[in-house]
Design an enzyme around this catalytic site. Structure first.
Site, PDB file in Angstrom:
ATOM      1  N   GLN A 227      30.934  52.083  18.055  1.00  0.00           N
ATOM      2  CA  GLN A 227      30.033  52.612  19.071  1.00  0.00           C
ATOM      3  C   GLN A 227      30.771  53.592  19.970  1.00  0.00           C
ATOM      4  O   GLN A 227      32.000  53.625  20.009  1.00  0.00           O
ATOM      5  CB  GLN A 227      29.431  51.454  19.881  1.00  0.00           C
ATOM      6  CG  GLN A 227      28.645  50.480  18.989  1.00  0.00           C
ATOM      7  CD  GLN A 227      28.071  49.316  19.742  1.00  0.00           C
ATOM      8  OE1 GLN A 227      27.525  49.482  20.829  1.00  0.00           O
ATOM      9  NE2 GLN A 227      28.155  48.131  19.157  1.00  0.00           N
ATOM     10  N   ALA A 347      37.924  50.634  31.948  1.00  0.00           N
ATOM     11  CA  ALA A 347      39.067  49.770  31.721  1.00  0.00           C
ATOM     12  C   ALA A 347      40.346  50.600  31.798  1.00  0.00           C
ATOM     13  O   ALA A 347      40.492  51.592  31.075  1.00  0.00           O
ATOM     14  CB  ALA A 347      38.968  49.082  30.358  1.00  0.00           C
ATOM     15  N   PHE A 349      43.871  52.119  31.214  1.00  0.00           N
ATOM     16  CA  PHE A 349      44.696  52.241  30.019  1.00  0.00           C
ATOM     17  C   PHE A 349      45.982  51.429  30.163  1.00  0.00           C
ATOM     18  O   PHE A 349      46.570  51.354  31.238  1.00  0.00           O
ATOM     19  CB  PHE A 349      45.063  53.707  29.787  1.00  0.00           C
ATOM     20  CG  PHE A 349      44.168  54.407  28.804  1.00  0.00           C
ATOM     21  CD1 PHE A 349      42.824  54.109  28.732  1.00  0.00           C
ATOM     22  CD2 PHE A 349      44.684  55.373  27.952  1.00  0.00           C
ATOM     23  CE1 PHE A 349      42.006  54.749  27.839  1.00  0.00           C
ATOM     24  CE2 PHE A 349      43.876  56.029  27.046  1.00  0.00           C
ATOM     25  CZ  PHE A 349      42.530  55.726  26.980  1.00  0.00           C
ATOM     26  N   ASP A 416      33.710  38.666  17.941  1.00  0.00           N
ATOM     27  CA  ASP A 416      34.251  39.873  17.311  1.00  0.00           C
ATOM     28  C   ASP A 416      35.765  40.015  17.502  1.00  0.00           C
ATOM     29  O   ASP A 416      36.267  41.115  17.627  1.00  0.00           O
ATOM     30  CB  ASP A 416      33.540  41.098  17.901  1.00  0.00           C
ATOM     31  CG  ASP A 416      33.841  42.371  17.135  1.00  0.00           C
ATOM     32  OD1 ASP A 416      33.937  42.308  15.906  1.00  0.00           O
ATOM     33  OD2 ASP A 416      33.990  43.424  17.772  1.00  0.00           O
TER      34      ASP A 416
END
Length: 541
Positions: A227, A347, A349, A416
């Site tokens: 995605q 988020a 890095f 996942d």
């Protein structure tokens, strides 16, 4: 005239980049200059994208201790600070940890004691509990991810050519040089063998605020993955992974969806970061929610023509785009603002892979990712015995870390977790990084017990994890309550609807029941392991 202006902008950009690199390249003479162009990884600092190809020269303020270049992968775009306020020095406790402070939003916690008084902060009381005060072992140079050159300072008030100063006499004390680093760099230099960040690192609150307030200067698509995700670079040259809002908080994953075709949810990334802190794992990179202007902060900020071509205005006069990816990147699944305001998670890095190589491991309890086939662990009740005989799970704390990860994923409902990563410098004696949590919190009405199979098959758990889970089941520190309070500090609050908060308590009860069954069957000593890796081993409460 237009061509001339474009040429002038490009020339100026190239000049600034060249100047910055020239200055940074001399900060550490001993830095390893090797770069590698291998496979791009998942998570911060390890993607292959248009911007990532532009600059692969490492930041010279950090020294890379990694010794296995073969596993290095192409890094994300480099981050170089252009202007940020200074931070006060970290106050250290006798055990070497900073003073306990509430990092979310930079709010401080005060007082001491065990439980929360009526009307007081349960989250503050939780973080004051002895189980959240355990000191790390003394850190050696080998336990730090980076060796920082303390004589290099950053001066936001200086010109670009004089921004980084060192031994040539800027008048600052070397031990205070780190105060001048931007929050994203302070986060990177604080990573060690045991954690991504200290429990109360003051830089964490500053980094979360930066994710909310820093001006976005460039945007590029992250290649790979199912995605659309975007690489965002800020004015201070910190970077973050942006996951846009795809569905409302109330919308559950359709029952006919396979786990590998589920949506990735921005609020799940935010909630996973807060849950990770509440569990005291500190293995999820900092994440904050932000309301982004699709027109000004994405379309106008990107030079990625493939991304720009996917922008359009919907019949409802909303600005939309869909990008390029394996799933859900089409006009039928476009991401739209209202009219151009869009929620998303950012988020932070992790350090660039050319500076801090990471190793990717296949999760032993990985799913088959097939509509009909089952994985070996799904049909073999004794599968864990085989895992225990296989390195790196045959020694050290790695198996216990996988148990922590399965508990964390069960609480969020994330099916996942096909791979995980570790920092290569620390070998097998380090923690697992919990990256990519967007498929959590999809179903509050269903508890996916198969996520907990690693725990039920192995019947092993770290003692500190076991005691904290019991603590979070008590009324004074109820998991749903401390999570709700923690998430109130995020700009997109409410991040989780109440049914998801209630599901956390229900699932915690199921985890404790599974552990009780293990203890009844095998005995406490065979189930609850003292914290390994030389870490602190708490006493029973």
């Amino acid at each position: 005239m237009i061509l001339f202006r474009r040429f002038r902008v490009l020339l100026l950009t190239a000049f600034l980049v060249a100047c910055t690199v020239h200055i940074l390249v001399d900060l550490l003479p001993g830095l390893d200059r090797r770069t590698s162009a291998a496979e791009g990884g998942d998570g911060g600092g390890g993607c292959r994208c248009a911007a990532a190809e532009a600059d692969k020269r490492p930041l010279r303020i950090l020294r890379d201790f990694s010794s296995e270049p073969d596993s290095n992968r192409t890094s994300a775009p480099r981050s170089r600070e252009k202007g940020a306020g200074t931070q006060s020095p970290r106050r250290r406790t006798p055990g070497g940890e900073p003073d306990e402070r509430e990092a979310s939003g930079g709010r401080a916690t005060a007082g001491a004691g065990a439980g929360a008084a009526p009307g007081a902060s349960r989250l503050a009381a939780l973080f004051r509990h002895p189980l959240y005060q355990l000191a790390l072992p003394p850190l050696t140079e080998r336990d730090a991810l980076f060796d920082v050159n303390a004589e290099i300072t950053f001066q936001p008030e200086a010109s670009e050519q004089r921004r980084w100063r060192g031994e040539d006499g800027d008048g600052r004390q070397p031990e205070k040089a780190a105060e001048s680093y931007p929050n994203w760099l302070r986060f990177h230099t604080g990573i060690n063998r045991y954690q991504l960040y200290a429990r109360s690192d003051p830089a964490l609150g500053g980094l979360l605020r930066d994710l909310l307030t820093q001006k976005i200067t460039s945007v590029a698509m992250k290649s790979g993955g199912t995605q659309l995700k975007l690489i965002v670079t800020f004015q201070n040259l910190g970077q973050a992974l942006f996951k846009p809002m795809k569905q409302s908080r109330e919308q559950e994953t359709p029952p006919d969806f396979f786990y590998f075709s589920d949506f990735e949810r921005h609020n799940a990334e935010i909630a996973a970061f807060h849950l990770d802190r509440v569990l005291d794992f500190r293995r999820v990179p900092p994440v904050a929610g932000r309301l982004v202007n699709v027109t000004r902060e994405i379309r106008d900020a990107t030079r990625d023509q493939k991304l720009r071509r996917t922008f359009f205005t919907s019949p409802a006069d909303n600005v939309c785009f869909y990008g390029e990816c394996s799933y859900y990147c089409s006009t039928e699944h476009a991401l739209c603002g209202k009219p151009d305001q869009m929620e998303g998670s950012l988020a932070a890095f992790l350090p660039d892979l050319n500076l801090a190589k990471r190793k990717t491991w296949r999760n032993p309890w990985r799913r088959s990712y097939h509509k009909r086939k089952k994985a070996e662990w799904e049909v073999d009740p004794g599968y864990c015995d085989e895992v225990k005989r296989t390195p790196p799970y045959d020694r050290g704390a790695r198996l216990l870390d996988v148990m922590d990860m399965s508990i964390f994923d069960f609480l969020t409902g994330n099916m996942d977790r096909h791979h995980y990563e570790t920092f290569e410098k620390f070998g097998n004696d380090t923690f697992i990084i919990h990256l990519d949590n967007g498929r959590g919190f999809g179903k509050h009405s269903h508890d996916e017990m198969s996520i907990l199979v690693p725990l039920t098959q192995c019947c092993r758990v770290r003692k500190s994890t076991f005691l904290r889970l019991q603590l979070l089941a008590k009324e004074d520190y109820r998991l749903s309550a401390v999570m709700e309070e923690s998430l109130l500090g995020d700009r997109l609050s409410p991040v989780l609807i109440r049914p998801h908060l209630g599901a956390l308590d229900r699932r915690l009860g199921l985890v404790l029941r599974a552990l009780a069954d293990c203890v009844a069957e095998r005995g406490y000593g065979d189930v609850v392991a003292e914290d390994a890796d030389g870490g602190p081993a708490p006493r029973g409460q």
